[in-house]
Write a protein that holds these residues in place. Structure first.
Motif, short mmCIF file in Angstrom:
data_model
loop_
_atom_site.label_atom_id
_atom_site.label_comp_id
_atom_site.label_asym_id
_atom_site.label_seq_id
_atom_site.Cartn_x
_atom_site.Cartn_y
_atom_site.Cartn_z
N GLN A 13 -44.05 35.28 10.19
CA GLN A 13 -43.81 35.49 11.62
C GLN A 13 -42.37 35.15 11.97
N SER A 14 -41.71 36.12 12.56
CA SER A 14 -40.33 35.95 13.01
C SER A 14 -40.34 35.82 14.53
N TYR A 15 -39.62 34.83 15.04
CA TYR A 15 -39.52 34.58 16.48
C TYR A 15 -38.08 34.74 16.93
N LYS A 16 -37.90 34.81 18.23
CA LYS A 16 -36.57 34.76 18.83
C LYS A 16 -36.35 33.34 19.37
N HIS A 17 -35.11 33.02 19.69
CA HIS A 17 -34.74 31.69 20.17
C HIS A 17 -35.57 31.24 21.37
N ASN A 18 -35.97 32.22 22.20
CA ASN A 18 -36.74 31.89 23.41
C ASN A 18 -38.22 31.64 23.13
N GLY A 19 -38.62 31.68 21.86
CA GLY A 19 -40.00 31.40 21.47
C GLY A 19 -40.91 32.61 21.42
N HIS A 20 -40.41 33.77 21.81
CA HIS A 20 -41.23 34.98 21.77
C HIS A 20 -41.29 35.53 20.34
N ILE A 21 -42.46 36.06 20.01
CA ILE A 21 -42.62 36.66 18.69
C ILE A 21 -41.70 37.89 18.58
N HIS A 22 -41.11 38.07 17.42
CA HIS A 22 -40.20 39.19 17.18
C HIS A 22 -40.85 40.22 16.26
N ARG A 23 -41.40 39.75 15.14
CA ARG A 23 -41.94 40.67 14.13
C ARG A 23 -42.90 39.88 13.23
N VAL A 24 -43.95 40.56 12.76
CA VAL A 24 -44.94 39.93 11.87
C VAL A 24 -45.17 40.83 10.66
N TRP A 25 -45.03 40.24 9.46
CA TRP A 25 -45.39 40.91 8.21
C TRP A 25 -46.78 40.41 7.85
N GLU A 26 -47.71 41.32 7.71
CA GLU A 26 -49.11 40.96 7.59
C GLU A 26 -49.46 40.24 6.29
N GLU A 27 -48.99 40.76 5.14
CA GLU A 27 -49.41 40.18 3.86
C GLU A 27 -48.26 40.03 2.88
N THR A 28 -48.01 38.80 2.48
CA THR A 28 -47.03 38.51 1.44
C THR A 28 -47.69 37.55 0.46
N VAL A 29 -47.58 37.84 -0.82
CA VAL A 29 -48.15 36.98 -1.86
C VAL A 29 -47.14 35.89 -2.18
N VAL A 30 -47.57 34.64 -2.14
CA VAL A 30 -46.70 33.52 -2.49
C VAL A 30 -46.56 33.47 -4.00
N HIS A 127 -27.73 38.33 22.87
CA HIS A 127 -28.82 37.34 22.88
C HIS A 127 -28.30 35.91 23.02
N ARG A 128 -27.13 35.64 22.45
CA ARG A 128 -26.54 34.30 22.58
C ARG A 128 -26.33 33.96 24.05
N MET A 129 -25.85 34.94 24.80
CA MET A 129 -25.62 34.73 26.23
C MET A 129 -26.95 34.71 27.01
N ALA A 130 -27.81 35.68 26.75
CA ALA A 130 -29.06 35.82 27.50
C ALA A 130 -30.02 34.64 27.27
N MET A 131 -30.07 34.14 26.03
CA MET A 131 -31.00 33.06 25.70
C MET A 131 -30.33 31.70 25.68
N GLY A 132 -29.03 31.68 25.91
CA GLY A 132 -28.31 30.42 26.00
C GLY A 132 -28.30 29.62 24.71
N TYR A 133 -27.92 30.27 23.60
CA TYR A 133 -27.83 29.51 22.36
C TYR A 133 -26.85 28.36 22.57
N PRO A 134 -27.25 27.14 22.24
CA PRO A 134 -26.31 26.01 22.35
C PRO A 134 -25.11 26.21 21.41
N GLU A 135 -23.99 25.63 21.77
CA GLU A 135 -22.78 25.75 20.95
C GLU A 135 -23.01 25.25 19.52
N VAL A 136 -23.80 24.19 19.38
CA VAL A 136 -24.06 23.64 18.05
C VAL A 136 -24.81 24.67 17.18
N ILE A 137 -25.74 25.43 17.77
CA ILE A 137 -26.46 26.47 17.03
C ILE A 137 -25.49 27.58 16.64
#
Length: 177
Positions: A13-30, A127-137
């Motif tokens: 599961q991939s998310y964006k900085h704002n906590g919203h889901i971005h993309r999901v890969w259903e099956e990956t073998v470890v 996205h850095r501006m819209a989601m307010g990525y902190p300078e440290v990030i």
């Protein structure tokens, strides 16, 4: 944080900085699962986008996640060689639900001859501006972009000769025919 077991099928599961889901890969073998590194393999896996659209990956891929690095690397096995897609992202976490990370837009596409291009710099700034990525990030992400470029140039980690091929051989032992 848990550790996925070798041979286990997990979701990514991939998310964006704002906590919203971005993309999901259903099956990956470890293929390897430790506190610090997860290596997985998939082929023709279902991917669901944040808007509900779905698609299926076209080729086998080996995925490399590192809990100490702010990037992840996907090596895709194609007819003309290994192509890499690298995401600048948070380090991964794993719980019983999925392997999870925050996608920070910046990507590097690496070709079989190890030339590369940086992608989505405009999306990153938006996205850095819209989601307010902190300078440290912002500083961490830019430093890790440079580290990732060094890995590519030095053929380190997943870029090392035979890394993807050897993990793909292991993946084939788990694959259902």
């Amino acid at each position: 944080m848990g550790i996925p077991l070798e041979g286990e099928i997990i979701q990514i599961q991939s998310y964006k900085h704002n906590g919203h889901i971005h993309r999901v890969w259903e099956e990956t073998v470890v293929l390897k699962g430790t506190k610090s590194v997860v290596i997985g393999g998939n082929d023709r896996t279902l991917v669901t986008e944040s808007d509900g659209r779905t698609w299926v990956t076209r080729e086998p891929a080996i995925c490399y996640f590192d809990s100490q690095q702010w990037f992840n690397i996907i090596g895709m096995l194609r007819y003309d060689g290994i192509h890499y897609y690298c995401n600048i992202s948070s380090p991964f976490v794993y719980d019983d639900e999925a392997l999870k990370y925050i996608d920070y837009d910046l990507d590097i596409k690496v070709f079989p001859d190890m030339t590369y291009i940086i992608l989505d710099e405009d999306e990153y700034e938006e996205h850095r501006m819209a989601m307010g990525y902190p300078e440290v990030i912002d500083k961490i992400l830019k430093a890790n972009m440079n580290k990732l470029i060094r890995w590519i140039r030095q053929k380190k980690g997943p870029f090392a000769p035979d890394f993807i091929d050897s993990w793909y051989e292991r993946y084939l032992t788990y694959r259902k025919f």
